[in-house]
Design a protein around this motif. Structure first.
Motif, PDB file in Angstrom:
ATOM      1  N   ALA A  26       6.094  14.916   6.754  1.00  0.00           N
ATOM      2  CA  ALA A  26       6.144  13.551   6.233  1.00  0.00           C
ATOM      3  C   ALA A  26       6.518  12.548   7.313  1.00  0.00           C
ATOM      4  O   ALA A  26       6.004  11.437   7.357  1.00  0.00           O
ATOM      5  N   LEU A  27       7.428  12.953   8.222  1.00  0.00           N
ATOM      6  CA  LEU A  27       7.858  12.036   9.270  1.00  0.00           C
ATOM      7  C   LEU A  27       6.848  11.962  10.410  1.00  0.00           C
ATOM      8  O   LEU A  27       6.880  11.047  11.221  1.00  0.00           O
ATOM      9  N   ALA A  28       5.972  12.932  10.500  1.00  0.00           N
ATOM     10  CA  ALA A  28       4.981  12.930  11.571  1.00  0.00           C
ATOM     11  C   ALA A  28       3.692  12.255  11.131  1.00  0.00           C
ATOM     12  O   ALA A  28       2.675  12.323  11.797  1.00  0.00           O
ATOM     13  N   ALA A  29       3.716  11.613   9.963  1.00  0.00           N
ATOM     14  CA  ALA A  29       2.522  10.967   9.444  1.00  0.00           C
ATOM     15  C   ALA A  29       2.123   9.779  10.315  1.00  0.00           C
ATOM     16  O   ALA A  29       2.915   9.247  11.084  1.00  0.00           O
ATOM     17  N   GLU A  30       0.884   9.382  10.132  1.00  0.00           N
ATOM     18  CA  GLU A  30       0.349   8.260  10.906  1.00  0.00           C
ATOM     19  C   GLU A  30       0.773   6.916  10.323  1.00  0.00           C
ATOM     20  O   GLU A  30       0.599   5.880  10.958  1.00  0.00           O
ATOM     21  N   GLU A  31       1.319   6.905   9.134  1.00  0.00           N
ATOM     22  CA  GLU A  31       1.652   5.648   8.478  1.00  0.00           C
ATOM     23  C   GLU A  31       2.732   4.900   9.259  1.00  0.00           C
ATOM     24  O   GLU A  31       3.835   5.421   9.462  1.00  0.00           O
ATOM     25  N   PRO A  32       2.458   3.686   9.704  1.00  0.00           N
ATOM     26  CA  PRO A  32       3.462   2.945  10.469  1.00  0.00           C
ATOM     27  C   PRO A  32       4.656   2.572   9.590  1.00  0.00           C
ATOM     28  O   PRO A  32       4.561   2.534   8.376  1.00  0.00           O
ATOM     29  N   TRP A  33       5.745   2.271  10.275  1.00  0.00           N
ATOM     30  CA  TRP A  33       6.905   1.766   9.548  1.00  0.00           C
ATOM     31  C   TRP A  33       6.553   0.425   8.934  1.00  0.00           C
ATOM     32  O   TRP A  33       6.084  -0.493   9.595  1.00  0.00           O
ATOM     33  N   GLN A  34       6.805   0.264   7.648  1.00  0.00           N
ATOM     34  CA  GLN A  34       6.631  -1.001   6.951  1.00  0.00           C
ATOM     35  C   GLN A  34       7.989  -1.653   6.834  1.00  0.00           C
ATOM     36  O   GLN A  34       8.948  -1.032   6.367  1.00  0.00           O
ATOM     37  N   LEU A  35       8.105  -2.911   7.251  1.00  0.00           N
ATOM     38  CA  LEU A  35       9.392  -3.582   7.273  1.00  0.00           C
ATOM     39  C   LEU A  35       9.636  -4.349   5.982  1.00  0.00           C
ATOM     40  O   LEU A  35       8.810  -5.160   5.551  1.00  0.00           O
ATOM     41  N   LEU A  36      10.776  -4.071   5.364  1.00  0.00           N
ATOM     42  CA  LEU A  36      11.215  -4.758   4.156  1.00  0.00           C
ATOM     43  C   LEU A  36      12.514  -5.477   4.464  1.00  0.00           C
ATOM     44  O   LEU A  36      13.243  -5.110   5.380  1.00  0.00           O
ATOM     45  N   GLY A  37      12.861  -6.492   3.664  1.00  0.00           N
ATOM     46  CA  GLY A  37      14.089  -7.235   3.915  1.00  0.00           C
ATOM     47  C   GLY A  37      13.856  -8.377   4.876  1.00  0.00           C
ATOM     48  O   GLY A  37      12.757  -8.929   4.980  1.00  0.00           O
ATOM     49  N   GLN A  38      14.896  -8.707   5.657  1.00  0.00           N
ATOM     50  CA  GLN A  38      14.821  -9.878   6.528  1.00  0.00           C
ATOM     51  C   GLN A  38      15.772  -9.729   7.701  1.00  0.00           C
ATOM     52  O   GLN A  38      16.913  -9.287   7.555  1.00  0.00           O
ATOM     53  N   GLY A  39      15.286 -10.141   8.890  1.00  0.00           N
ATOM     54  CA  GLY A  39      16.116 -10.182  10.084  1.00  0.00           C
ATOM     55  C   GLY A  39      16.829  -8.863  10.346  1.00  0.00           C
ATOM     56  O   GLY A  39      16.224  -7.782  10.317  1.00  0.00           O
ATOM     57  N   GLN A  40      18.131  -8.950  10.607  1.00  0.00           N
ATOM     58  CA  GLN A  40      18.917  -7.739  10.842  1.00  0.00           C
ATOM     59  C   GLN A  40      19.018  -6.873   9.588  1.00  0.00           C
ATOM     60  O   GLN A  40      19.197  -5.662   9.673  1.00  0.00           O
ATOM     61  N   LEU A  41      18.881  -7.483   8.445  1.00  0.00           N
ATOM     62  CA  LEU A  41      18.964  -6.744   7.189  1.00  0.00           C
ATOM     63  C   LEU A  41      17.574  -6.263   6.774  1.00  0.00           C
ATOM     64  O   LEU A  41      17.074  -6.574   5.701  1.00  0.00           O
TER      65      LEU A  41
END
Length: 365
Positions: A26-41
């Motif tokens: 699962a961690l070696a998948a091609e799916e990029p990290w999707q960013l949720l939240g804002q700034g440092q959070l």
């Protein structure tokens, strides 16, 4: 016959669970990290894995990256998580991502709330704040204001501490009057007994077979029983599942912020022990007693006095022959009856001090 023995079951937990997370699919998948939240959070999401800034002062830059683009370092929950200064810059005086005691809370936060980050941006920011509040770099970074002043983040931490470790599983087993009893069933965490955990208790006897009990832990310890009459050893296994993951991963990238990533797994605790069922009691043998008989007393006969008058000597006092009475004394009574007093046999209760070798298994679905 009342026989009781009481033994503490040895709880075991593996220092390293069978699950390997150094290169999970699962961690070696091609799916990029999707960013949720804002700034440092922010929360970085890829599949079922969620990452929060591990205290790295690097800015996110360049093309989006996926979990496969960097290495995961896996650390045991309950141990200090070191900081890799080759990939995590800034705050050079801080050598750890988190201390050993905080790893339990972080694992519990992911266990309870990681999947809530997709509900809203507020949930994502609150989760990120809750996790970062447990890290060694907490307070070193400016963070965006939360709409509720941090109330949801604080509540997440409170709930996580209720199920956080370290964990103690210490049941004891005893036998008495045909019943094998397991007591003190449940898991104690950081703040007390943890409720709602699935528990399976298995009793096994060579000739009487296996008995399984499925229970749920409560805010106080509970017990379970099984009936056994055949003599022999009864082995007992207690398994408590549904606990937070026992591993923490740090995703380490030289040009992007390092991330705290706790696998979406559950762990379990087991305790094993045994108790002996004694053979049935042997009936005592009593010697028969002779009946007591009354002694036979011989009758006494007074001798008859001669019918003839005694010859009286002139001028002298008559000589009187005394009358003798003979009485046969009764023979001494020989007490032939024997009274026997039998005390019931009591088994000595013994309490063994089991040591805890934790075998904590990870990787449950």
């Amino acid at each position: 016959m009342k026989t009781g023995t009481r033994r503490i079951l040895a709880a075991s937990t593996a220092l390293f669970a069978t699950l390997t997370l150094s290169a999970p699919a699962a961690l070696a998948a091609e799916e990029p990290w999707q960013l949720l939240g804002q700034g440092q959070l922010f929360v970085a999401k890829s599949g079922d894995y969620y990452g929060v800034c591990a205290g790295d002062d690097q800015l996110r830059k360049g093309a989006p990256v996926a979990p496969k683009d960097a290495a995961f370092k896996t650390y045991q929950v309950g141990q200090t998580t070191p900081r890799n200064t080759a990939t995590s810059i800034g705050n050079v005086d801080i050598k750890t991502v988190m201390s050993a005691d905080k790893t339990w809370v972080v694992a519990a936060l992911y266990h309870l709330f990681a999947k809530d980050v997709t509900k809203s941006g507020h949930h994502a920011k609150s989760f990120s704040f809750a996790v970062q509040s447990q890290l060694s770099t907490y307070g070193r970074f400016p963070m965006e204001n939360l709409d509720d002043g941090g109330a949801l983040a604080r509540q997440m931490v409170i709930e996580a501490e209720k199920i956080a470790g370290p964990y103690t599983l210490k049941p004891w087993v005893s036998y008495k009057d045909g019943l094998v009893t397991i007591e003190n069933l449940g898991v104690k965490g950081k703040t007390g007994w943890i409720k709602g955990l699935p528990m399976e208790v298995t009793f096994t006897h060579a000739s009487s077979g296996e008995v399984k009990k499925t229970l749920t832990s409560g805010i106080e310890p509970i017990s379970a029983q099984a009936e056994y009459s055949d003599p022999g050893e009864v082995s007992v296994r207690v398994k408590v599942s549904g606990l937070p993951a026992d591993k923490i991963n740090i995703w380490e990238h030289p040009k992007h912020q390092d991330l705290v990533v706790v696998p979406w797994d559950k762990s379990s605790l087991e305790a094993n022990g045994s108790v002996s069922v004694p053979p049935p009691p042997t009936q005592p043998t009593t010697q028969p007693t002779e009946p007591e008989t009354e002694p036979t007393t011989q009758p006494t006969t007074e001798p008859s006095q001669s019918e003839t008058e005694p010859t009286t000597q002139p001028e002298t006092e008559p000589t009187t022959t005394p009358t003798t009475v003979t009485v046969d004394q009764p023979p001494t009574l020989a007490k032939t009856g024997a009274a026997s007093l039998f005390l019931p046999a009591f088994g000595l209760a013994s309490l063994g001090s089991g040591f805890l070798l934790f075998r904590r298994s990870g990787g449950e679905a």
